[in-house]
Write an enzyme that holds these catalytic residues in place. Structure first.
Site, PDB file in Angstrom:
ATOM      1  CD  GLU A 248      -2.809  -0.875   0.398  1.00  0.00           C
ATOM      2  OE1 GLU A 248      -3.051   0.090  -0.466  1.00  0.00           O
ATOM      3  OE2 GLU A 248      -3.930  -2.053   0.178  1.00  0.00           O
ATOM      4  CB  CYS A 282      -2.103   6.730   1.620  1.00  0.00           C
ATOM      5  SG  CYS A 282      -3.481   6.093   2.492  1.00  0.00           S
TER       6      CYS A 282
HETATM    7  P1  NAP Z   1       8.397   5.375   4.107  1.00  0.00           P
HETATM    8  O1  NAP Z   1       9.652   6.379   4.003  1.00  0.00           O
HETATM    9  O2  NAP Z   1       8.489   4.437   2.780  1.00  0.00           O
HETATM   10  O3  NAP Z   1       8.479   4.419   5.390  1.00  0.00           O
HETATM   11  C1  NAP Z   1       7.571   3.561   5.627  1.00  0.00           C
HETATM   12  C2  NAP Z   1       8.376   2.304   6.464  1.00  0.00           C
HETATM   13  O4  NAP Z   1       9.319   1.769   5.589  1.00  0.00           O
HETATM   14  C3  NAP Z   1       8.807   2.884   7.642  1.00  0.00           C
HETATM   15  O5  NAP Z   1       8.508   1.910   8.603  1.00  0.00           O
HETATM   16  C4  NAP Z   1      10.443   2.665   7.326  1.00  0.00           C
HETATM   17  O6  NAP Z   1      11.141   2.696   8.282  1.00  0.00           O
HETATM   18  C5  NAP Z   1      10.415   1.455   6.336  1.00  0.00           C
HETATM   19  N1  NAP Z   1      11.708   1.544   5.386  1.00  0.00           N
HETATM   20  C6  NAP Z   1      12.434   2.253   4.896  1.00  0.00           C
HETATM   21  N2  NAP Z   1      13.317   1.787   4.296  1.00  0.00           N
HETATM   22  C7  NAP Z   1      12.987   0.698   4.138  1.00  0.00           C
HETATM   23  C8  NAP Z   1      13.587  -0.641   3.501  1.00  0.00           C
HETATM   24  N3  NAP Z   1      14.744  -0.403   2.536  1.00  0.00           N
HETATM   25  N4  NAP Z   1      12.925  -1.811   3.442  1.00  0.00           N
HETATM   26  C9  NAP Z   1      11.916  -2.097   4.162  1.00  0.00           C
HETATM   27  N5  NAP Z   1      11.223  -1.036   4.915  1.00  0.00           N
HETATM   28  C10 NAP Z   1      11.924   0.230   4.889  1.00  0.00           C
HETATM   29  O7  NAP Z   1       7.022   6.098   4.195  1.00  0.00           O
HETATM   30  P2  NAP Z   1       6.538   7.305   5.224  1.00  0.00           P
HETATM   31  O8  NAP Z   1       7.188   8.425   5.050  1.00  0.00           O
HETATM   32  O9  NAP Z   1       6.634   6.494   6.523  1.00  0.00           O
HETATM   33  O10 NAP Z   1       5.039   7.304   4.797  1.00  0.00           O
HETATM   34  C11 NAP Z   1       4.567   8.200   3.983  1.00  0.00           C
HETATM   35  C12 NAP Z   1       4.252   7.382   2.533  1.00  0.00           C
HETATM   36  O11 NAP Z   1       3.464   6.248   2.769  1.00  0.00           O
HETATM   37  C13 NAP Z   1       3.346   8.287   1.558  1.00  0.00           C
HETATM   38  O12 NAP Z   1       3.924   7.989   0.251  1.00  0.00           O
HETATM   39  C14 NAP Z   1       1.971   7.809   1.833  1.00  0.00           C
HETATM   40  O13 NAP Z   1       0.991   7.940   0.560  1.00  0.00           O
HETATM   41  C15 NAP Z   1       2.205   6.214   2.083  1.00  0.00           C
HETATM   42  N6  NAP Z   1       1.087   5.469   2.862  1.00  0.00           N
HETATM   43  C16 NAP Z   1       0.257   4.645   1.805  1.00  0.00           C
HETATM   44  C17 NAP Z   1      -0.734   4.095   2.590  1.00  0.00           C
HETATM   45  C18 NAP Z   1      -1.551   3.321   1.701  1.00  0.00           C
HETATM   46  O14 NAP Z   1      -2.457   2.707   2.233  1.00  0.00           O
HETATM   47  N7  NAP Z   1      -1.642   3.282   0.413  1.00  0.00           N
HETATM   48  C19 NAP Z   1      -1.405   4.524   3.630  1.00  0.00           C
HETATM   49  C20 NAP Z   1      -0.289   5.427   4.369  1.00  0.00           C
HETATM   50  C21 NAP Z   1       0.608   6.071   3.963  1.00  0.00           C
HETATM   51  P3  NAP Z   1      12.787   3.505   8.584  1.00  0.00           P
HETATM   52  O15 NAP Z   1      12.240   4.901   8.437  1.00  0.00           O
HETATM   53  O16 NAP Z   1      13.458   2.765   9.459  1.00  0.00           O
HETATM   54  O17 NAP Z   1      13.454   3.250   7.223  1.00  0.00           O
END
Ligand code: NAP
Length: 470
Positions: A248, A282
């Site tokens: 997602e 999101c």
């Molecule tokens: P993010 O930077 O992608 O981080 C999400 C999670 O992934 C964090 O727990 C992060 O932890 C982890 N992560 C980072 N690098 C990784 C890797 N190489 N492998 C596996 N996991 C890793 O996203 P965010 O800034 O927290 O959230 C915002 C984004 O989420 C926006 O784009 C939003 O649209 C999207 N979102 C989508 C939905 C949906 O249902 N479609 C819902 C909510 C949010 P670390 O920081 O420790 O790296």
């Protein structure tokens, strides 16, 4: 007061060698500390979940359904504590659609999921033989959550995983780990040891926990919610172990306002469709296309409503919007707004506030080429694009790599539904934006994701199919 929580592995608190600091985005003050997981901590959590899987999967459905109801009761009993904690680390207000709402919805989701099951389907039963379709749990599910709705999204992952007989290791975002650590601690008071484990880590840690989970040999599925860039990495890392995936990811939702709307009547829902959780959602409205006939009226009504929405520290009861959650996101919003101001007209806001506060910002006169339109801003800044033909509006809305959600606004619902069907995205609302419900599948088209959550379709994604022919 500083909150310090520990990881929960195999039903027990696990001391870690080091920890990282979590800040309150409204004040910059320290909220608490979270453990920095080692690779050994992660391996222990996966091993505990694998061991617990053997007995958890063998339980009758009714036992796992009962466990989800017990989880919901436990969360309800600690709702205010969790909401206060969430507001302090995430920044969102306690009231409105803030922390109290998020914790309440967590329990709602657990209760709804508790009523579901995936019974055996008989595909054929005649003289030629009997063919049954069984849904088998996968094993250990790795859950990675973002910082915008850390508690609710954790339940979106955990409830269907547990109900269908899987066990879970969850890793929250380092920006917002505390409420999840506490919630998992509470849930472990009513779950068998090892069924639900939590590990935390930050960029400063010795291991990237999310990456290690994505390639872990003993995790059978990754349930990831976060950005498109990270989702792609999860998919690549998961390939060699053939993990099942639900991804997602980001959205850049378009909303199309048709010429027959009542501008004043739709202004509040338009505003909250874009600015819920300060635009850090999101599936919230990130591009607003308004027909030329009503563009000035809709902008005026929207600005009038938006200007009165109180922004402040989420712990103050009157606040309806808080700060942006972190500096990285603040800088992104500030950059996109600064670029948009060069060619657009600032209708409201546009000037960064103190600390991580950014006022609700509305900028008109933009085209699809402007970065505030073409990129996911994920913050309180809404670009407005004027259009003159519906075909043009649909083409501009679909001109995106993302395809999470969208909306159409009109006093003629049949016309709106027709336009909705032409949008390339997973969910389209009519005269609202952002409403999710546990019985309606939710997921993105194009680069916004893979698979869906919620409803029977979402539940099935936590299983493999086994066909028995006799
Ligand atoms: P993010 O930077 O992608 O981080 C999400 C999670 O992934 C964090 O727990 C992060 O932890 C982890 N992560 C980072 N690098 C990784 C890797 N190489 N492998 C596996 N996991 C890793 O996203 P965010 O800034 O927290 O959230 C915002 C984004 O989420 C926006 O784009 C939003 O649209 C999207 N979102 C989508 C939905 C949906 O249902 N479609 C819902 C909510 C949010 P670390 O920081 O420790 O790296």
């Amino acid at each position: 007061m500083s909150f310090d929580f520990q990881m929960i592995v195999d039903g027990k608190s696990v001391p870690s060698g080091s920890e990282f600091v979590v800040h309150n985005p409204a004040t910059g003050q320290v909220v608490g500390h979270a453990p920095e997981a080692s690779l050994q901590n992660l391996n222990d959590a996966v091993a505990a979940a694998n061991k617990a899987f053997l007995t958890w999967r063998a339980l009758p459905d009714v036992d796992r359904q009962g466990a989800l109801v017990a989880i919901a009761d436990k969360l309800d009993a600690h709702a205010e504590e969790l909401a206060q904690l969430l507001t302090q680390e995430q920044g969102k207000p306690l009231g409105g659609m803030g922390s109290r709402w998020e914790v309440e919805k967590m329990a709602t989701w657990a209760r709804f999921t508790a009523k579901m099951s995936l019974p055996v389907e008989v595909i054929q039963d005649n003289e030629a033989g009997r063919v049954e379709l069984h849904r088998k749990p996968l094993g250990v599910v790795g859950s990675i959550t973002p910082w915008n709705f850390p508690l609710l999204i954790s339940m979106w992952h955990v409830a269907p995983a547990l109900l269908s007989g899987n066990t879970v290791v969850i890793k929250p975002s380092p920006y917002t780990p505390l409420a999840t650590l506490r919630a998992v601690e509470l849930m472990n008071e009513v779950l068998p040891a090892g069924v639900l484990n939590v590990v935390t880590g930050s960029d400063a840690g010795a291991v990237n926990v999310g990456a290690a989970m994505s390639s872990h040999a003993d995790i059978r599925k990754m349930m990831f919610t976060g950005s498109c860039a990270t989702g792609e990495k999860v998919m690549q890392a998961a390939a060699s172990t053939m993990k099942r995936l639900t991804l997602e990811m980001g959205g850049n939702d378009a909303a199309i306002v048709l010429p027959d709307v009542d501008a004043k009547a739709i202004a509040p829902a338009l505003f909250w469709g874009a600015f819920i959780n300060n635009g850090q959602t999101c599936g919230c409205m990130k591009r607003l296309y308004i027909h030329a006939d009503v563009c000035d009226d809709v902008i005026a009504a929207l600005v009038e409503f938006a200007a009165k929405v109180p922004v402040g520290d989420g712990l103050l009861e009157g606040s309806q919007l808080g700060p942006i959650q972190n500096q990285m996101q603040f800088d992104k919003v500030a950059r996109l707004v600064a670029q948009a101001k060069e060619s657009g007209k600032v209708e409201l806001g546009g000037v960064p506030g103190e600390g991580l506060f950014f006022p609700p910002t509305i900028i008109s006169g933009l085209s699809n080429a402007n970065p505030l339109v073409s990129e996911e801003q994920f913050g309180p800044a809404l670009p407005i694009i004027k259009y003159s033909s519906i075909e043009q509006a649909i083409a501009m809305a679909n001109d995106s790599d993302n395809g999470l959600c969208g909306s159409v606004w009109s006093s003629d619902v049949a016309t709106a539904r027709n336009v909705a069907g032409q949008l390339e995205c997973g969910t389209v609302w009519v005269n609202k934006h952002g409403a999710l419900q546990p019985n309606a599948p939710f997921g993105g088209m194009k680069k916004s994701g893979l698979g869906v959550e919620f409803g029977e379709e979402g539940l099935k994604a936590y299983t493999d199919i086994q066909v028995i022919m006799s």
